[in-house]
Write an enzyme that holds these catalytic residues in place. Structure first.
Site: not given
Length: 116
Positions: A9, A25, A58
């Protein structure tokens, strides 16, 4: 049994750019990617603390040391420059692996730089 757990994270970074006319993305400073053990093209979840939006996309590497956090394509509609977001990656582990798993947690400063 296989379960999905948080792998890493990047907590509370600020969006520096939002580029609607892009393939898609999130662009992340390579220093932050490395610290969080996030790879290029890896799927991540984005949580926007300002408006509650959640999305998956992504990762593409951004220039190292710049603090770049840029949402690209349709995701740019869910953020504004200056919004605070959390970037989370996940992994599929066996329950035995999950018991010993330690996620990589990154807490950058207000300029999206690593605190050393």
């Amino acid at each position: 049994m296989i379960i999905e757990v948080m792998k890493s994270k990047i907590h509370r970074v600020r969006v520096t750019q939002a580029e609607l006319n892009y393939v898609g993305s999130i662009t992340i400073d390579e220093d932050l990617m490395e610290a969080a053990n996030i790879m290029a093209n890896e799927k991540v979840q984005i949580v926007n603390n300002n408006n509650g939006a959640r999305l998956e996309t992504y990762v593409i590497p951004g220039e190292r040391g710049t603090g770049t956090i840029c949402l690209n394509g349709a995701a740019a509609r869910l953020v504004q420059v200056g919004d605070v977001i959390i970037i989370i990656s996940y992994a599929w582990l066996t329950t035995e692996e999950a018991r010993n798993h330690k996620p990589a947690l990154v807490f950058p400063d207000d300029n999206n730089k690593l605190i050393r």
